[in-house]
Design an enzyme around this catalytic site. Structure first.
Site, PDB file in Angstrom:
ATOM      1  N   CYS A  88       0.834  -1.206   0.000  1.00  0.00           N
ATOM      2  CA  CYS A  88       0.000   0.000   0.000  1.00  0.00           C
ATOM      3  C   CYS A  88       0.875   1.265   0.000  1.00  0.00           C
ATOM      4  O   CYS A  88       1.536   1.542  -0.986  1.00  0.00           O
ATOM      5  CB  CYS A  88      -0.974  -0.046   1.177  1.00  0.00           C
ATOM      6  SG  CYS A  88      -2.342   1.087   1.015  1.00  0.00           S
ATOM      7  N   HIS A 205      -3.484  -5.653   1.096  1.00  0.00           N
ATOM      8  CA  HIS A 205      -2.774  -5.871   2.366  1.00  0.00           C
ATOM      9  C   HIS A 205      -2.722  -7.350   2.746  1.00  0.00           C
ATOM     10  O   HIS A 205      -3.610  -7.830   3.460  1.00  0.00           O
ATOM     11  CB  HIS A 205      -3.490  -5.113   3.490  1.00  0.00           C
ATOM     12  CG  HIS A 205      -3.328  -3.641   3.421  1.00  0.00           C
ATOM     13  ND1 HIS A 205      -2.337  -2.973   4.107  1.00  0.00           N
ATOM     14  CD2 HIS A 205      -4.022  -2.697   2.767  1.00  0.00           C
ATOM     15  CE1 HIS A 205      -2.430  -1.673   3.871  1.00  0.00           C
ATOM     16  NE2 HIS A 205      -3.445  -1.469   3.054  1.00  0.00           N
ATOM     17  N   GLU A 207      -0.947  -8.698   4.952  1.00  0.00           N
ATOM     18  CA  GLU A 207      -0.800  -8.840   6.409  1.00  0.00           C
ATOM     19  C   GLU A 207      -2.154  -8.778   7.128  1.00  0.00           C
ATOM     20  O   GLU A 207      -2.260  -9.164   8.276  1.00  0.00           O
ATOM     21  CB  GLU A 207       0.161  -7.764   6.950  1.00  0.00           C
ATOM     22  CG  GLU A 207      -0.422  -6.380   7.169  1.00  0.00           C
ATOM     23  CD  GLU A 207      -0.606  -5.567   5.885  1.00  0.00           C
ATOM     24  OE1 GLU A 207      -0.480  -6.138   4.783  1.00  0.00           O
ATOM     25  OE2 GLU A 207      -0.904  -4.367   5.992  1.00  0.00           O
TER      26      GLU A 207
END
Lengths: 232, 83
Positions: A88, A205, A207
């Site tokens: 990002c 994302h 994560e």
């Protein structure tokens, strides 16, 4: 064996702890935070440039963070083949630093987009995607206002020729429809890699897609690919 | 038809966080002689008007009511006659 991740903390980073938590608590790797004013990468195997709004997104996203002292070390590390992953805002910083080609424009809708999207893996022959299943579409969330990737035709041609487009937005079945592209990015690009194959930038994302409690774990494929490549 | 070129600046006493943040980047870039970075707004648009006076009135209204907030910003503009 554990992989050593270094997560850079810029003023305005807000996914640094998400990355730390997923990599350490869920996937069991060693993780250190790297302060933007430091220059020591603490012998990390992988550098993560996390999501957020470094320096308030002033001027252009990633434009000021790119000159943080730690970035000189990150650039040297990347140039010698070290693994760097920009997520990002981290992707935006990699673009501003010139480690990846292209730029990021405001989302076509002019709105901040925060939702789960599906990605097709366009190149499975990278250290970041080896462990992804050919037919599987990755369910990973996006959360950004400036994710409309753009590059001139010459750059796009070179990205295609060198198989540098790694992820594209798609429907759950892998179809490419305008409605499945959350930001208007050219050729539905969601993530690209450098020619050498050691630097990945992606808007979604991974994560935030590691903990089963959150209902999605496809980000694990990406981190596992990387970990296996390093440990082998 | 007129073309307006508007410059909107924060009053000097008002903090410009963007300018401050950008200046940090300048320091990291190794530029030590830079100070007082201020990031202002430059806006262009066309006004469909026959007379300069009418165009001016419209620009003034646009600037004072929407483009700028007179409490913290000053504006100035130029008008140029176009086809």
């Amino acid at each position: 064996m554990k992989v050593k991740f270094g997560v850079v903390v810029f003023p305005g980073s807000n996914c640094d702890h998400d990355a730390y938590y997923s990599l350490k608590k869920i996937l069991g790797h060693e993780v250190n935070f790297l302060w933007h004013k430091d220059t020591d990468l603490q012998n990390s195997d992988v550098i993560i440039l996390p999501g957020g709004f470094s320096y308030g997104d002033y001027l252009r996203t990633g434009a000021i963070a790119r000159f943080s002292p730690i970035m000189n070390s990150v650039i040297s590390f990347a140039e010698t083949g070290g693994y760097v992953m920009g997520i990002c805002n981290g992707f935006q910083i990699l673009l501003e630093a010139g480690l990846l080609p292209g730029i990021m424009l405001k989302n076509k809708s002019l709105q901040f987009v925060c939702k789960d999207v599906y990605l097709t893996v366009e190149n499975r022959d990278t250290v970041f995607t080896k462990e992804t299943n050919l037919n599987k579409k990755l369910k990973i969330p996006v959360a950004h206002g400036d994710g409309n990737y753009f590059a001139d035709e010459k750059t796009l041609k070179s990205l295609i020729e060198n198989k540098q487009i790694v992820f594209k937005y798609s429907s759950i079945n892998g179809e490419k429809k305008e409605s499945d592209n959350p930001n208007g990015s050219v050729m539905d690009i969601a993530g690209i890699i450098n020619k050498r194959g050691n630097i990945l930038g992606m808007m979604p994302h991974p994560e935030r897609s590691c903990n089963p409690v959150l209902g999605k774990t496809d980000g694990v494929f990406i981190f596992n690919s990387l970990a296996k490549s390093i440990l082998n | 038809m007129y073309k307006a070129k508007v410059l909107i600046k924060r009053r000097p006493s008002i903090l410009d966080p963007q300018g401050k943040a950008v200046e940090k980047g300048a320091l990291h870039l190794g530029l030590k002689n830079i100070s007082n970075t201020r990031i202002d707004k430059y806006i262009e648009f066309l006004i469909d008007a026959d007379e300069e006076k009418a165009a001016k009135e419209e620009v003034n209204l646009y600037c004072s009511k929407l483009l700028a907030n007179p409490i913290m910003e000053d504006f100035e503009f130029e008008l140029e006659k176009v086809k």
